[in-house]
Write an enzyme that holds these catalytic residues in place. Structure first.
Site, short mmCIF file in Angstrom:
data_model
loop_
_atom_site.label_atom_id
_atom_site.label_comp_id
_atom_site.label_asym_id
_atom_site.label_seq_id
_atom_site.Cartn_x
_atom_site.Cartn_y
_atom_site.Cartn_z
CD GLU A 1 63.18 76.25 77.56
OE1 GLU A 1 64.00 75.33 77.72
OE2 GLU A 1 63.48 77.46 77.55
CD GLU B 1 63.84 78.01 72.71
OE1 GLU B 1 63.14 78.46 73.65
OE2 GLU B 1 63.50 77.01 72.04
#
Length: 266
Positions: free
Chosen positions: A120, A140
Site C-alpha cells: 500500500e 488482507e
C-alpha cells in the site's frame, strides 16, 4: 535531520534516504516508524536542497505491513510518540502516503517482503525498483480484513483492472518479475542492488531543474482523472510559468555552452 528508532534518515547528496529500520519484524509498521516517515516527507517538502527521496527497508525486507499490536499501544515501544498521534490523528495516513504526496519524486527500493501495508505504501511512491527475490501482495482478504491504505482506489489506476482485482481478491503473493510484468514496479535488479539503482535514478532526477521536476510531477497527478481537454488546460497553467524561471534560462545556456547546468530554484 530527523529519524526515530524505527526510521533512519540519511542524506546522499541531494537525495534524502528514508530507511524502514525494524528488521527483526520485517520492518512492520510501528508508531515510531510512522512518525519518522511523516517527519521525513515534510522535511523533504520544506528543504529546497533535497531534490529526491529514496524509500527502502533495512535487512531482508521492505515492509511486511502493519504491526497491529504495536499500533494499538500494547507494550512500551513508541509510547513517547502517542502525543504526536493525538496532535494529528491523520499522521499515520500521511506517513503511508495515503493523505500526503511529497513535492519531490519518491523512489522505492524494495528488497524482500513488500506486502500488505508495504504494497500500500508502495502505491504512494513514484518510481519503483525491486530486487529479484522481492515479494509483493495484498493479503488482507485472506485475513478477513480490508486493504484500507488506498489500494482499492489506487491499484486499478496504476495497473490494469483485471490484475488489480486479482491481487486484491486472491491475497496471493507476486514475485518481482510478475509485479514488473503487470506494471507495479519499473525495474527488477539483482538482489542487494535495489538501493543502488534507486540512487542512480535519483541522481538523474537531481541533475534536472528542480522547479521543472516538481511541476511535472504535480501535473501528472493532478491531471490523471481529468478529461484530455481539462488536462491539457491544467498542464498549460502548471507548465507555462516554468519557461519564465531563471532555472529555465540557465538550462538553455548550459545546453548551448555544453556544460552542466547550475540550478538555483529561481
Amino acid at each position: 535531520m530527523g529519524g526515530t528508532e524505527h526510521l533512519t534518515v540519511q542524506r546522499e547528496g541531494a537525495t534524502l534516504v528514508l530507511t524502514l529500520n525494524r528488521p527483526e519484524a520485517k520492518n512492520a509498521l510501528s508508531l515510531p516508524m510512522l512518525v519518522g516517515l511523516y517527519d521525513g516527507w515534510f522535511e523533504a517538502d520544506e528543504d529546497d536542497a533535497i531534490r529526491s527521496i529514496v524509500l527502502t527497508g533495512a535487512g531482508d525486507a521492505f515492509c511486511a505491513g502493519m504491526d497491529l499490536k504495536a499500533l494499538a499501544g500494547r507494550g512500551m515501544v513508541g509510547q513517547q510518540y502517542r502525543d504526536r498521534l493525538k496532535a494529528d490523528p491523520d499522521l499515520h495516513w500521511k506517513a503511508m502516503l495515503r493523505h500526503h504526496r511529497p513535492r519531490k519524486p519518491v523512489i522505492a527500493a524494495v528488497e524482500g517482503h513488500c506486502v500488505a501495508g508495504g504494497t500500500e505504501i508502495l502505491q504512494g511512491t513514484d518510481i519503483r525498483v525491486a530486487g529479484e527475490s522481492a515479494t509483493f501482495g495484498l493479503f488482507e482478504v485472506k485475513r478477513g480484513l480490508f486493504p484500507i491504505g488506498g489500494s482499492t482506489v489506487r491499484l486499478q489506476r496504476q495497473i490494469p483492472r483485471t490484475h488489480a482485482l486479482e491481487m486484491l481478491l486472491t491475497g496471493r503473493p507476486y514475485s518481482a518479475r510478475e509485479a514488473a510484468g503487470i506494471g507495479l514496479v519499473g525495474h527488477v535488479v539483482p538482489d542487494g542492488t535495489a538501493r543502488q539503482k534507486a540512487l542512480e535514478i535519483a541522481e538523474l532526477i537531481n541533475a534536472c531543474g528542480p522547479l521543472a521536476v516538481e511541476a511535472v510531477k504535480a501535473s501528472v497527478y493532478e491531471t490523471a482523472e481529468m478529461t484530455e481537454t481539462e488536462g491539457l488546460a491544467a498542464e498549460l497553467t502548471r507548465g507555462w510559468p516554468i519557461f519564465d524561471t531563471a532555472d529555465a534560462k540557465e538550462g538553455s545556456r548550459a545546453f548551448t555552452e555544453k556544460r552542466p547546468p547550475v540550478y538555483r530554484r529561481a
